[in-house]
Design a protein around this motif. Structure first.
Motif, PDB file in Angstrom:
ATOM      1  N   SER A  46      24.895 -27.494 -33.738  1.00  0.00           N
ATOM      2  CA  SER A  46      24.092 -27.716 -32.529  1.00  0.00           C
ATOM      3  C   SER A  46      24.916 -27.648 -31.253  1.00  0.00           C
ATOM      4  O   SER A  46      24.345 -27.700 -30.165  1.00  0.00           O
ATOM      5  CB  SER A  46      23.392 -29.074 -32.616  1.00  0.00           C
ATOM      6  N   ILE A  47      26.243 -27.550 -31.359  1.00  0.00           N
ATOM      7  CA  ILE A  47      27.122 -27.374 -30.202  1.00  0.00           C
ATOM      8  C   ILE A  47      27.481 -25.892 -30.162  1.00  0.00           C
ATOM      9  O   ILE A  47      28.310 -25.422 -30.946  1.00  0.00           O
ATOM     10  CB  ILE A  47      28.365 -28.260 -30.311  1.00  0.00           C
ATOM     11  N   VAL A  48      26.864 -25.159 -29.262  1.00  0.00           N
ATOM     12  CA  VAL A  48      26.903 -23.695 -29.299  1.00  0.00           C
ATOM     13  C   VAL A  48      27.679 -23.178 -28.091  1.00  0.00           C
ATOM     14  O   VAL A  48      27.349 -23.525 -26.952  1.00  0.00           O
ATOM     15  CB  VAL A  48      25.479 -23.112 -29.299  1.00  0.00           C
ATOM     16  N   PRO A  49      28.683 -22.342 -28.284  1.00  0.00           N
ATOM     17  CA  PRO A  49      29.365 -21.711 -27.144  1.00  0.00           C
ATOM     18  C   PRO A  49      28.423 -20.766 -26.401  1.00  0.00           C
ATOM     19  O   PRO A  49      27.455 -20.248 -26.949  1.00  0.00           O
ATOM     20  CB  PRO A  49      30.533 -20.961 -27.795  1.00  0.00           C
ATOM     21  N   TRP A  50      28.743 -20.553 -25.159  1.00  0.00           N
ATOM     22  CA  TRP A  50      27.941 -19.692 -24.289  1.00  0.00           C
ATOM     23  C   TRP A  50      27.790 -18.286 -24.883  1.00  0.00           C
ATOM     24  O   TRP A  50      28.754 -17.680 -25.335  1.00  0.00           O
ATOM     25  CB  TRP A  50      28.595 -19.641 -22.912  1.00  0.00           C
ATOM     26  N   LYS A  51      26.560 -17.800 -24.896  1.00  0.00           N
ATOM     27  CA  LYS A  51      26.195 -16.469 -25.382  1.00  0.00           C
ATOM     28  C   LYS A  51      26.409 -16.282 -26.882  1.00  0.00           C
ATOM     29  O   LYS A  51      26.411 -15.151 -27.362  1.00  0.00           O
ATOM     30  CB  LYS A  51      26.954 -15.380 -24.616  1.00  0.00           C
ATOM     31  N   SER A  52      26.551 -17.372 -27.618  1.00  0.00           N
ATOM     32  CA  SER A  52      26.652 -17.269 -29.074  1.00  0.00           C
ATOM     33  C   SER A  52      25.268 -17.429 -29.697  1.00  0.00           C
ATOM     34  O   SER A  52      24.315 -17.892 -29.059  1.00  0.00           O
ATOM     35  CB  SER A  52      27.613 -18.327 -29.624  1.00  0.00           C
ATOM     36  N   ALA A  53      25.166 -17.062 -30.969  1.00  0.00           N
ATOM     37  CA  ALA A  53      23.887 -17.122 -31.685  1.00  0.00           C
ATOM     38  C   ALA A  53      23.781 -18.437 -32.454  1.00  0.00           C
ATOM     39  O   ALA A  53      24.785 -19.005 -32.890  1.00  0.00           O
ATOM     40  CB  ALA A  53      23.751 -15.942 -32.631  1.00  0.00           C
ATOM     41  N   VAL A  54      22.552 -18.896 -32.637  1.00  0.00           N
ATOM     42  CA  VAL A  54      22.290 -20.115 -33.403  1.00  0.00           C
ATOM     43  C   VAL A  54      20.907 -19.992 -34.042  1.00  0.00           C
ATOM     44  O   VAL A  54      20.013 -19.314 -33.514  1.00  0.00           O
ATOM     45  CB  VAL A  54      22.370 -21.368 -32.491  1.00  0.00           C
ATOM     46  N   THR A  55      20.744 -20.644 -35.186  1.00  0.00           N
ATOM     47  CA  THR A  55      19.465 -20.628 -35.904  1.00  0.00           C
ATOM     48  C   THR A  55      19.029 -22.057 -36.170  1.00  0.00           C
ATOM     49  O   THR A  55      19.811 -22.861 -36.708  1.00  0.00           O
ATOM     50  CB  THR A  55      19.585 -19.862 -37.226  1.00  0.00           C
ATOM     51  N   LEU A  56      17.780 -22.375 -35.816  1.00  0.00           N
ATOM     52  CA  LEU A  56      17.208 -23.704 -36.065  1.00  0.00           C
ATOM     53  C   LEU A  56      16.396 -23.661 -37.356  1.00  0.00           C
ATOM     54  O   LEU A  56      15.610 -22.727 -37.579  1.00  0.00           O
ATOM     55  CB  LEU A  56      16.323 -24.139 -34.897  1.00  0.00           C
ATOM     56  N   LEU A  57      16.584 -24.668 -38.207  1.00  0.00           N
ATOM     57  CA  LEU A  57      15.914 -24.738 -39.509  1.00  0.00           C
ATOM     58  C   LEU A  57      15.042 -25.988 -39.557  1.00  0.00           C
ATOM     59  O   LEU A  57      15.507 -27.082 -39.219  1.00  0.00           O
ATOM     60  CB  LEU A  57      16.941 -24.796 -40.638  1.00  0.00           C
ATOM     61  N   CYS A  58      13.809 -25.825 -40.007  1.00  0.00           N
ATOM     62  CA  CYS A  58      12.906 -26.953 -40.215  1.00  0.00           C
ATOM     63  C   CYS A  58      12.582 -27.047 -41.700  1.00  0.00           C
ATOM     64  O   CYS A  58      12.036 -26.106 -42.287  1.00  0.00           O
ATOM     65  CB  CYS A  58      11.626 -26.760 -39.393  1.00  0.00           C
ATOM     66  N   GLN A  59      12.939 -28.157 -42.296  1.00  0.00           N
ATOM     67  CA  GLN A  59      12.781 -28.337 -43.736  1.00  0.00           C
ATOM     68  C   GLN A  59      11.709 -29.390 -44.009  1.00  0.00           C
ATOM     69  O   GLN A  59      11.713 -30.471 -43.414  1.00  0.00           O
ATOM     70  CB  GLN A  59      14.109 -28.770 -44.371  1.00  0.00           C
ATOM     71  N   GLY A  60      10.813 -29.053 -44.930  1.00  0.00           N
ATOM     72  CA  GLY A  60       9.739 -29.960 -45.322  1.00  0.00           C
ATOM     73  C   GLY A  60       9.515 -29.906 -46.819  1.00  0.00           C
ATOM     74  O   GLY A  60      10.309 -29.310 -47.560  1.00  0.00           O
ATOM     75  N   PRO A  61       8.431 -30.489 -47.305  1.00  0.00           N
ATOM     76  CA  PRO A  61       8.157 -30.496 -48.745  1.00  0.00           C
ATOM     77  C   PRO A  61       7.702 -29.125 -49.234  1.00  0.00           C
ATOM     78  O   PRO A  61       7.418 -28.213 -48.460  1.00  0.00           O
ATOM     79  CB  PRO A  61       7.043 -31.540 -48.870  1.00  0.00           C
TER      80      PRO A  61
END
Length: 327
Positions: A25-40
């Motif tokens: 969740s600490i992302v350098p400038w102009k870098s890529a990141v993916t958010l994941l939502c986990q459920g049942p």
């Protein structure tokens, strides 16, 4: 009395989903990141959004049966920072939102702070550890992060100190789980999700962990080691004195020989005759030959003249000696 199916009971108390960021969740400038939502497993669709933003319409929702929903951010910018949460839907009902995830961007400010440990980088378990974060830029807050193992994030206000701002993070008491790599960042209160460049990493080692020095190895110099050091110094002096004296004698001998040779040369320049005599005597001694002297009397005959009586003796020429050398 009617019986309520277990599935309906579950709908009334849906489990909260969990949101994470990959790789972090600490992302350098102009870098890529993916958010994941986990459920049942029963989740039919997911929803990821910023906290406080309007809920998305049905056409914006993505249905991924039995899978984890993702939100990909290809390039991190300031407008994408903030708090994110997610929820899922099953059998027509939506769950409550997950706990919020803070998504921050680093590298916004080029002045990076410095991080140091007051007690040193190797500490004992149970010891009170102070980590000092300092910067010459007047950041409002400093953030301490731990990059491996149990991730730790602490935010703390800064105070003026020696032409800049600093803060002290406390790890009391420190345990083996707190060993790892630490960094600190600076930020301002009006933009809490925009952080500075990270500090240089600080490797904190706790005695008793696999990557720390042995607990039997002292961290500081002890009295026996001081005694050994003093003995080594005395031994060096005992060895060094005779060696130095020998070198001085050798230098004196070389200087004496040079001075003697120079005096001999000066004597030959002041008395060249004596040197010649000595050389002549040496030549005679080296070439011992016999020398014979012979007297030769030269007489020149003269014819008599009319005015000269015959009884007058003629003039005798001088005698000369000729040296005859026989080899």
């Amino acid at each position: 009395m009617s019986v309520v199916p277990p599935s309906l009971l579950c709908l009334g108390n849906l489990r909260l989903p969990h949101i994470t960021a990959m790789p972090g969740s600490i992302v350098p400038w102009k870098s890529a990141v993916t958010l994941l939502c986990q459920g049942p497993k029963q989740a039919e669709q997911y929803r990821i959004s910023k906290v406080g933003s309007p809920e998305p319409m049905g056409k914006e929702e993505q249905i991924t049966p039995g899978k984890t929903n993702t939100l990909s951010i290809t390039e991190m910018t300031t407008d994408k920072t903030g708090l994110y949460h997610c929820s899922y839907q099953t059998r027509g009902r939506w769950s409550q939102f997950s706990d919020p995830l803070q998504l921050v961007m680093t590298g916004v400010y080029y002045d990076k702070p410095s991080l140091s440990s007051v007690a040193g980088s190797v500490v004992a378990p149970g010891e009170n550890v102070k980590l000092q974060c300092f910067s010459r830029m007047n950041y409002d807050v400093f953030i301490l992060t731990k990059e491996d193992g149990d991730h730790i994030t602490q935010n703390q206000s800064s105070t003026p100190q020696h032409g800049g701002h600093q803060t002290i993070f406390l790890l009391n008491p420190v345990s083996t789980t707190q060993a790892g790599t630490y960094r600190c960042y600076g930020a301002f209160l009006n933009n809490p999700y925009l952080w500075s460049q990270p500090s240089d990493p600080l490797q904190l080692q706790v005695e008793g962990t696999t990557d720390s020095p042995s607990s039997t190895q002292p961290r500081r110099a002890t009295a026996p080691s001081d005694n050994l050091a003093s003995q080594d110094r005395r031994l060096g002096i005992w060895i060094g004195v005779p060696v130095a004296a020998g070198l001085l004698l050798l230098v004196a001998l070389i200087l004496y020989c040079l001075c003697k040779a120079k005096n001999n040369a000066a004597t030959k320049e002041r008395h060249p005759e004596a040197a010649g005599q000595v050389n002549g005597q040496a030549s005679e001694a080296a070439d011992p030959q016999e020398v014979t002297y012979s007297q030769v009397t030269c007489r020149v005959p003269h014819q008599g003249t009319a005015g000269t009586p015959s009884w007058v003796p003629r003039q005798t020429q001088s005698s000369e000696y000729v040296t005859l050398a026989f080899r």
